[in-house]
Design a protein around this motif. Structure first.
Motif, mmCIF file in Angstrom:
data_model
loop_
_atom_site.group_PDB
_atom_site.id
_atom_site.type_symbol
_atom_site.label_atom_id
_atom_site.label_comp_id
_atom_site.label_asym_id
_atom_site.label_seq_id
_atom_site.Cartn_x
_atom_site.Cartn_y
_atom_site.Cartn_z
ATOM 1 N N ARG A 165 0.810 -1.222 0.000
ATOM 2 C CA ARG A 165 0.000 0.000 0.000
ATOM 3 C C ARG A 165 0.845 1.276 0.000
ATOM 4 N NH1 ARG A 165 -4.664 -1.171 4.437
ATOM 5 N NH2 ARG A 165 -2.893 -1.845 5.689
ATOM 6 N N TRP A 170 3.459 3.038 -5.824
ATOM 7 C CA TRP A 170 2.436 2.919 -6.866
ATOM 8 C C TRP A 170 2.533 4.075 -7.871
ATOM 9 C CZ3 TRP A 170 -0.410 -1.049 -8.317
ATOM 10 C CH2 TRP A 170 -0.659 -2.079 -7.409
ATOM 11 N N LYS A 196 -2.792 -8.226 -6.409
ATOM 12 C CA LYS A 196 -2.630 -7.407 -5.207
ATOM 13 C C LYS A 196 -3.941 -7.284 -4.433
ATOM 14 C CE LYS A 196 1.715 -6.458 -5.372
ATOM 15 N NZ LYS A 196 2.612 -7.059 -4.361
ATOM 16 N N SER A 202 -8.004 -4.390 1.106
ATOM 17 C CA SER A 202 -7.836 -3.036 1.646
ATOM 18 C C SER A 202 -6.813 -2.209 0.884
ATOM 19 C CB SER A 202 -7.405 -3.110 3.118
ATOM 20 O OG SER A 202 -8.412 -3.700 3.901
ATOM 21 N N ASN A 203 -6.256 -2.754 -0.176
ATOM 22 C CA ASN A 203 -5.205 -2.054 -0.914
ATOM 23 C C ASN A 203 -5.836 -1.010 -1.843
ATOM 24 O OD1 ASN A 203 -2.988 -1.266 -2.465
ATOM 25 N ND2 ASN A 203 -2.098 -3.305 -2.435
ATOM 26 N N SER A 205 -4.584 1.634 -3.174
ATOM 27 C CA SER A 205 -3.733 2.004 -4.302
ATOM 28 C C SER A 205 -3.896 1.039 -5.465
ATOM 29 C CB SER A 205 -2.265 2.058 -3.865
ATOM 30 O OG SER A 205 -2.048 3.111 -2.952
ATOM 31 N N SER A 248 -11.805 1.119 1.159
ATOM 32 C CA SER A 248 -11.259 1.044 -0.196
ATOM 33 C C SER A 248 -12.258 0.436 -1.164
ATOM 34 C CB SER A 248 -9.965 0.208 -0.195
ATOM 35 O OG SER A 248 -8.999 0.757 0.653
#
Length: 347
Positions: A165, A170, A196, A202-203, A205, A248
């Motif tokens: 994250r 990123w 990912k 919860s990522n 990005s 997210s």
């Protein structure tokens, strides 16, 4: 200021009581570090007006090892390379220097993965790779240039393996993908975001990256937009049921609805989220999303819906949210007021 940086705060470490002698020794040690840093800073800055020597360059290395957030020194370091080192170097020698610079910043990133200036210096290194002295040798140089960008993609993937994250990594990944002489297929990047996200819903990005790739693929006609959008909704439903409190997922859902959410999609998604809310009656994000989409229906489809009924449902959801999330009580009250005022004729 310097003592805070030189002695970083450690979290989740049990504090032990120190004696007066230990405190005094620590104070002297910190003071010595501050004096060393101050002297080194003054020495480097005194050379910054035109000294492009190797000695000056070595001093910037020492100083940046102490404080990699000293962006003025990064700027000076680049000036030394441009005005000193590169002027007297062949393209092969420039490549070698830039390779060393990338290695130096990689070492810095291991200790400081979220410092903007380190990532910026890596960008500059990539952009400074020479194309070669002439037409005959240009292909080999371009090959080296491509391999340099390939290595950067590998490096940033390793950084994201360590911290999936890290939004700095990123952003840098997007930069590398956009700048590669031979671009990677966007479908491969979409698959990367899938891995990912599957590893951690919860990522945010990764979701954000996914939205950019999908938008590009749809615009180019390389992906069936209607079919892939439905696949995204299915992915989101799995994520919602796995963790209904994950912000997210809900943010990405709003983006997806916004890409083509007419009345049919809005009502369908409201129904799907309501089913989840029935199972998770205290889910703030379920309530917020339902009221968000119902307000959207009121705004964009007022002639096709029961305005009175929908408005009442929104007010009821706001009351529940006030109880569930009292810290944002005034925000919910303001939204109710906005809805009431929207229905009043203008004077």
């Amino acid at each position: 200021m310097y003592s805070t940086y030189l002695q970083p705060r450690q979290h989740n470490v049990k504090r032990t009581r120190q004696t007066a002698e230990e405190r005094e020794a620590r104070k002297r040690k910190e003071q010595a570090k501050i004096e060393e840093f101050t002297n080194l800073s003054q020495m480097v800055l005194s050379k910054a007006d035109g000294d492009w020597s190797q000695d000056a360059f070595n001093l910037t290395t020492r100083l940046l090892q102490v404080n990699p957030e000293f962006y003025t020194i990064w700027n000076y370091r680049r000036e030394i390379l441009i005005n000193g080192t590169f002027v007297k170097s062949s393209p092969d020698e420039v490549k070698s220097v830039l390779t060393d610079e990338l290695a130096m910043t990689m070492s810095a990133l291991r200790a400081h993965p979220k410092v903007y200036w380190i990532w910026n210096h890596r960008r500059w290194c990539l952009e400074s790779v020479p194309n070669g002295p002439g037409q005959e040798s240009e292909p080999s140089y371009l090959g080296w240039k491509q391999s340099a960008w390939d290595r950067e993609l590998f490096v940033v993937e390793k950084m994201l393996d360590a911290d999936p994250r890290n939004f700095h990594a990123w952003n840098y990944r997007r930069y590398v993908l956009a700048g590669m002489p031979n671009p990677k297929p966007e479908a491969a990047e979409l698959a990367y975001t899938s891995r990912k996200i599957e590893a951690n819903f919860s990522n945010f990005s990764a979701w954000h990256q996914r939205s950019k790739i999908l938008t590009s693929l749809w615009a180019q006609g390389k992906l069936d937009e209607a079919k892939s959008r439905e696949e995204e909704f299915e992915l989101l439903r799995n994520a919602m049921y796995t963790d209904p409190n994950d912000q997210s997922v809900w943010m990405y859902h709003r983006w997806l609805v916004g890409t083509g959410g007419g009345k049919t999609i809005l009502e369908r998604e409201i129904t799907a989220i309501q089913e989840l809310l029935d199972e998770q009656p205290d889910s703030k994000w379920c309530m917020e999303s339902i009221v968000h989409y119902k307000r959207h229906l009121l705004k964009s489809c007022a002639d096709e819906v029961d305005v009175t009924s929908l408005s009442g449902e929104c007010k009821e959801l706001y009351k529940r949210l006030e109880e569930l999330d009292p810290a944002r009580r005034r925000r919910y009250q303001e939204l109710v007021l906005m809805d009431v005022n929207r229905g009043k004729p203008r004077k």
